[in-house]
Motif scaffolding. Structure first.
Motif, PDB file in Angstrom:
ATOM      1  N   ALA A 108      40.084  42.127 -18.942  1.00 61.94           N
ATOM      2  CA  ALA A 108      40.879  43.361 -18.933  1.00 61.94           C
ATOM      3  C   ALA A 108      41.836  43.453 -20.105  1.00 61.94           C
ATOM      4  N   ARG A 109      42.297  42.312 -20.589  1.00 62.52           N
ATOM      5  CA  ARG A 109      43.332  42.357 -21.636  1.00 62.52           C
ATOM      6  C   ARG A 109      43.294  41.071 -22.452  1.00 62.52           C
ATOM      7  N   GLY A 110      44.188  40.992 -23.449  1.00 64.68           N
ATOM      8  CA  GLY A 110      44.399  39.759 -24.208  1.00 64.68           C
ATOM      9  C   GLY A 110      43.135  39.226 -24.849  1.00 64.68           C
TER      10      GLY A 110
ATOM     11  N   ILE B  56      34.701  40.903 -16.175  1.00 64.39           N
ATOM     12  CA  ILE B  56      35.207  40.670 -14.813  1.00 64.39           C
ATOM     13  C   ILE B  56      36.716  40.492 -14.877  1.00 64.39           C
ATOM     14  N   ASP B  57      37.415  41.079 -13.926  1.00 63.04           N
ATOM     15  CA  ASP B  57      38.863  40.808 -13.811  1.00 63.04           C
ATOM     16  C   ASP B  57      39.299  41.097 -12.383  1.00 63.04           C
ATOM     17  N   ILE B  58      40.543  40.749 -12.070  1.00 62.80           N
ATOM     18  CA  ILE B  58      41.039  40.924 -10.696  1.00 62.80           C
ATOM     19  C   ILE B  58      41.173  42.424 -10.355  1.00 62.80           C
TER      20      ILE B  58
ATOM     21  N   PHE C 145      36.805  41.648  -9.294  1.00 64.73           N
ATOM     22  CA  PHE C 145      37.050  40.706  -8.198  1.00 64.73           C
ATOM     23  C   PHE C 145      37.698  39.437  -8.741  1.00 64.73           C
ATOM     24  N   ASP C 146      38.189  38.640  -7.822  1.00 63.45           N
ATOM     25  CA  ASP C 146      38.883  37.405  -8.174  1.00 63.45           C
ATOM     26  C   ASP C 146      37.827  36.306  -8.357  1.00 63.45           C
ATOM     27  N   ILE C 147      37.781  35.666  -9.527  1.00 62.94           N
ATOM     28  CA  ILE C 147      36.736  34.649  -9.759  1.00 62.94           C
ATOM     29  C   ILE C 147      36.906  33.422  -8.862  1.00 62.94           C
TER      30      ILE C 147
ATOM     31  N   HIS D  21      33.828  31.740 -19.899  1.00 64.10           N
ATOM     32  CA  HIS D  21      34.855  31.471 -18.884  1.00 64.10           C
ATOM     33  C   HIS D  21      36.219  31.569 -19.554  1.00 64.10           C
ATOM     34  N   ASN D  22      36.775  32.770 -19.545  1.00 65.93           N
ATOM     35  CA  ASN D  22      38.056  32.985 -20.229  1.00 65.93           C
ATOM     36  C   ASN D  22      39.240  33.128 -19.273  1.00 65.93           C
ATOM     37  N   ALA D  23      39.013  33.700 -18.064  1.00 67.29           N
ATOM     38  CA  ALA D  23      40.137  33.991 -17.168  1.00 67.29           C
ATOM     39  C   ALA D  23      40.971  32.733 -16.950  1.00 67.29           C
TER      40      ALA D  23
ATOM     41  N   ASN E  78      50.045  21.252 -14.299  1.00 69.68           N
ATOM     42  CA  ASN E  78      48.901  21.911 -13.650  1.00 69.68           C
ATOM     43  C   ASN E  78      47.966  22.535 -14.689  1.00 69.68           C
ATOM     44  N   TYR E  79      48.551  23.295 -15.609  1.00 70.77           N
ATOM     45  CA  TYR E  79      47.766  24.004 -16.624  1.00 70.77           C
ATOM     46  C   TYR E  79      47.048  23.002 -17.540  1.00 70.77           C
ATOM     47  N   ALA E  80      47.782  21.994 -18.022  1.00 68.21           N
ATOM     48  CA  ALA E  80      47.184  21.028 -18.943  1.00 68.21           C
ATOM     49  C   ALA E  80      46.071  20.243 -18.249  1.00 68.21           C
TER      50      ALA E  80
ATOM     51  N   GLU F 103      48.898  35.429 -29.963  1.00 65.43           N
ATOM     52  CA  GLU F 103      49.809  36.530 -29.608  1.00 65.43           C
ATOM     53  C   GLU F 103      49.203  37.371 -28.480  1.00 65.43           C
ATOM     54  N   THR F 104      49.600  37.103 -27.231  1.00 66.89           N
ATOM     55  CA  THR F 104      49.127  37.886 -26.081  1.00 66.89           C
ATOM     56  C   THR F 104      50.274  38.049 -25.087  1.00 66.89           C
ATOM     57  N   GLN F 105      49.989  38.756 -23.988  1.00 69.48           N
ATOM     58  CA  GLN F 105      51.021  38.928 -22.957  1.00 69.48           C
ATOM     59  C   GLN F 105      51.377  37.592 -22.320  1.00 69.48           C
TER      60      GLN F 105
HETATM   61  N1  LIG Z   1      47.522  33.175 -25.320  1.00 66.48           N
HETATM   62  C1  LIG Z   1      47.503  31.917 -25.711  1.00 66.48           C
HETATM   63  O1  LIG Z   1      48.267  31.524 -26.602  1.00 66.48           O
HETATM   64  C2  LIG Z   1      46.532  30.944 -25.113  1.00 66.48           C
HETATM   65  C3  LIG Z   1      46.548  29.643 -25.596  1.00 66.48           C
HETATM   66  C4  LIG Z   1      45.657  28.730 -25.077  1.00 66.48           C
HETATM   67  C5  LIG Z   1      44.756  29.100 -24.103  1.00 66.48           C
HETATM   68  N2  LIG Z   1      44.769  30.371 -23.633  1.00 66.48           N
HETATM   69  C6  LIG Z   1      43.785  30.708 -22.604  1.00 66.48           C
HETATM   70  O2  LIG Z   1      43.074  31.863 -22.981  1.00 66.48           O
HETATM   71  C7  LIG Z   1      42.659  32.578 -21.821  1.00 66.48           C
HETATM   72  C8  LIG Z   1      43.103  34.021 -21.920  1.00 66.48           C
HETATM   73  O3  LIG Z   1      44.508  34.025 -22.078  1.00 66.48           O
HETATM   74  P1  LIG Z   1      45.362  35.341 -22.442  1.00 66.48           P
HETATM   75  O4  LIG Z   1      46.473  34.882 -23.289  1.00 66.48           O
HETATM   76  O5  LIG Z   1      44.469  36.413 -22.888  1.00 66.48           O
HETATM   77  O6  LIG Z   1      45.962  35.628 -20.982  1.00 66.48           O
HETATM   78  P2  LIG Z   1      46.261  37.004 -20.247  1.00 66.48           P
HETATM   79  O7  LIG Z   1      47.134  36.656 -19.107  1.00 66.48           O
HETATM   80  O8  LIG Z   1      46.717  38.043 -21.212  1.00 66.48           O
HETATM   81  O9  LIG Z   1      44.799  37.416 -19.712  1.00 66.48           O
HETATM   82  C9  LIG Z   1      44.142  36.674 -18.719  1.00 66.48           C
HETATM   83  C10 LIG Z   1      43.227  37.610 -17.959  1.00 66.48           C
HETATM   84  O10 LIG Z   1      42.571  36.836 -16.926  1.00 66.48           O
HETATM   85  C11 LIG Z   1      42.625  37.604 -15.737  1.00 66.48           C
HETATM   86  N3  LIG Z   1      42.580  36.757 -14.561  1.00 66.48           N
HETATM   87  C12 LIG Z   1      43.528  35.888 -14.127  1.00 66.48           C
HETATM   88  N4  LIG Z   1      43.151  35.327 -12.966  1.00 66.48           N
HETATM   89  C13 LIG Z   1      41.941  35.849 -12.649  1.00 66.48           C
HETATM   90  C14 LIG Z   1      41.060  35.670 -11.555  1.00 66.48           C
HETATM   91  N5  LIG Z   1      41.374  34.847 -10.547  1.00 66.48           N
HETATM   92  N6  LIG Z   1      39.903  36.363 -11.539  1.00 66.48           N
HETATM   93  C15 LIG Z   1      39.594  37.229 -12.549  1.00 66.48           C
HETATM   94  N7  LIG Z   1      40.402  37.423 -13.608  1.00 66.48           N
HETATM   95  C16 LIG Z   1      41.564  36.759 -13.649  1.00 66.48           C
HETATM   96  C17 LIG Z   1      43.959  38.341 -15.815  1.00 66.48           C
HETATM   97  O11 LIG Z   1      44.030  39.443 -14.927  1.00 66.48           O
HETATM   98  C18 LIG Z   1      44.000  38.727 -17.284  1.00 66.48           C
HETATM   99  O12 LIG Z   1      43.371  39.970 -17.519  1.00 66.48           O
HETATM  100  C19 LIG Z   1      43.251  31.835 -20.627  1.00 66.48           C
HETATM  101  O13 LIG Z   1      42.290  30.957 -20.087  1.00 66.48           O
HETATM  102  C20 LIG Z   1      44.385  31.057 -21.254  1.00 66.48           C
HETATM  103  O14 LIG Z   1      44.693  29.912 -20.513  1.00 66.48           O
HETATM  104  C21 LIG Z   1      45.634  31.304 -24.110  1.00 66.48           C
END
Ligand SMILES: NC(=O)c1ccc[n+]([C@@H]2O[C@H](COP(=O)([O-])OP(=O)(O)OC[C@H]3O[C@@H](n4cnc5c(N)ncnc54)[C@H](O)[C@@H]3O)[C@@H](O)[C@H]2O)c1
Length: 469
Positions: free
Chosen positions: A240-242, A261-263, A284-286, A309-311, A374-376, A409-411
């Protein structure tokens, strides 16, 4: 999100201020644009003893249309380039103060068998580095150390990593420096990867080491480099974004038919992202129990060739203060959900043979980060998934790789407190954050049919971040 410092120091006034106060001046990176030639300028070629990849390099020089010049270390290149019908000349250093015309420096170190032969790299980079223009490319080609016949050869090849990473830190000016190790008999798999590292698509990828093996899938001779994903079906989670929206957009621009796919709460944004791409939005929620079944059902008729697998989510707290739910949700969405989905798609054959899985990890998964146990853990687990599954998927010609973004640079990064955010942005060789498109272009390279020889790899998209270096 805006990097106001980058904009300021690249304005006439800001440039003067930066010079007077000795402030760092991050370069405005040259990124791929459809209306600008992807390859332009001179490529300077150097070589160590008995180089084995010059023929493969000649194919790439030919297909990119770059004009080559040979450094004195690469005497063989002139005759070989003539044989391939390439325009070539001898490398002449750029005069001090003149416009540096060299767009790329490529050194074939594949024949180096002993540390004493590394001198050829010194000679090449000593002579040529100052002639490399802004946002230029450095690529060293070597032999995969693990395939070397002798400890001496392995040692000398391994030494290339230190050189390449240091060049990235010295060169600055938006220049990237990367190392491609090519296994024996994998020369035919080099083209897609070398093109990526020479092009503006790899603007924020530096200090990386990629291993290419012979691959198990067929290599197509007729690649349409403008639309390498034509006819492929791709799924992107979190689209959906980023970063996910950028991935969907780049895959579509390269010809793929994309499902995002997104939530459910991001449904409208997802539809807005997918509409101009003529893609499909699935809300839907993955991590839901029935997500693997829902995905399999949506792909029942078409199957899928590329699964990204980006979510991902963050729920940061030091572990003593972290709730059990925050721990569980992050591991479940970022890691376990990927495992469940892949298991279902692979078991049903929905992910076709010859397919591509690309996972989004993070440099946090490599370096660890305060407040992100958790994230790491989830992102390090993603790396484990890639490394453990790659050998298993080989028989089906499926590759699995991960990208590990640094500061993008993202949200997600906009939520970081200002001082930490500013440190994260600057602590890399480019002195700036990357853009979602930088991650997306890297994923598109891994997703291409021409990347059949790249599997089990973790490629950082971090501008050569100091974290986890
Ligand atoms: N932005 C960064 O600097 C950065 C750095 C390292 C890794 N990442 C990774 O890159 C990926 C994308 O990050 P981003 O910065 O675009 O984040 P973001 O929060 O802008 O976007 C993440 C998207 O995933 C969706 N999402 C979250 N949970 C979900 C679920 N259960 N089911 C379906 N969709 C779901 C969100 O609704 C959102 O649209 C993530 O895996 C993040 O961990 C980002």
């Amino acid at each position: 999100m805006n990097d106001s410092y980058l904009k300021f120091v690249n304005s006439p006034l800001g440039g003067r201020v930066a010079r007077s106060f000795g402030l760092p001046k991050p370069e405005v990176l040259r990124r791929y644009r459809a209306d600008t030639p992807e390859f332009d300028g001179l490529i300077a070629i150097g070589a160590g003893r008995a180089p084995q990849l010059l023929d493969a390099l000649a194919d790439v020089v030919k297909s990119t249309g770059l004009t080559s010049v040979a450094h004195e270390s690469a005497g063989l290149w002139i005759a070989l380039a003539n044989r391939h019908g390439l325009m070539t000349g001898r490398f002449e250093p750029t005069e001090p103060g003149a416009h540096a015309r060299v767009a790329a420096l490529v050194f074939d170190a594949s024949g180096i068998e002993d540390s004493t032969q590394l001198d050829a790299l010194y000679a090449f980079f000593h002579d040529t580095l100052r002639s490399l223009g802004k946002c230029g490319r450095i690529v060293v080609l070597g032999r995969t150390p693990e395939t070397c016949d002798t400890p001496r050869q392995w040692t000398a090849q391994r030494a290339l990593e230190g050189l390449v990473r240091s060049l990235g830190k010295e060169a600055r000016r938006g220049i990237t420096s990367n190392l491609i190790y090519v296994a024996p008999h994998a020369e035919h798999q080099l083209e897609g990867t070398l093109r990526f590292f020479l092009s503006a698509r790899s603007a924020y990828v530096s200090g990386q080491v990629v291993r290419i093996d012979a691959g198990s899938g067929a290599v197509s001779n007729a690649v349409d480099w403008a639309q390498p994903l034509a006819g492929r079906h791709a799924v992107v989670t979190g689209a959906a974004r980023g970063i996910g929206a950028a991935i969907a957009s780049v895959l579509a621009a390269q010809g793929a038919q994309v499902i995002g796919i997104d939530i459910p709460s991001a449904h409208d944004a997802l539809v807005d992202t997918m509409r101009p791409l003529a893609g499909t939005a699935l809300s839907f929620d993955i991590a839901a129990d029935d997500a693997p079944a829902q995905i399999a059902a949506a792909l029942d008729e078409t199957g899928v060739d590329i699964f990204v697998h980006n979510a991902g989510i963050t729920k940061d707290k030091t572990i003593a203060k972290m709730s059990e739910a925050a721990w569980h949700n992050v591991i479940d969405i970022n890691l376990s959900a990927q495992e469940r989905i892949d298991d279902a798609l692979l078991a049903a054959g929905t992910l076709r043979d010859g397919g591509r899985i690309v996972c989004v990890s993070s440099i946090s998964g490599i370096a660890g980060n305060l407040g992100q146990t958790n994230y790491a853990a989830s992102k390090a687990g993603v790396i484990g998934r890639v490394q453990s599954m790659a050998p298993q998927l080989r028989a089906r010609h499926i590759t699995i790789n991960a990208v590990a973004p640094g500061f993008i640079e993202t949200q997600m990064t906009a939520k970081i407190p200002l001082t930490i955010r500013e440190a994260g942005r600057r602590m890399n060789s480019m002195s700036q954050g990357g853009l979602p498109v930088d991650v997306a272009q890297t994923i598109a390279w891994l997703a291409q049919p021409a990347s059949a020889g790249v599997t089990g790899q973790i490629v950082r998209v971090c501008g050569q971040s100091l974290l986890g270096a």
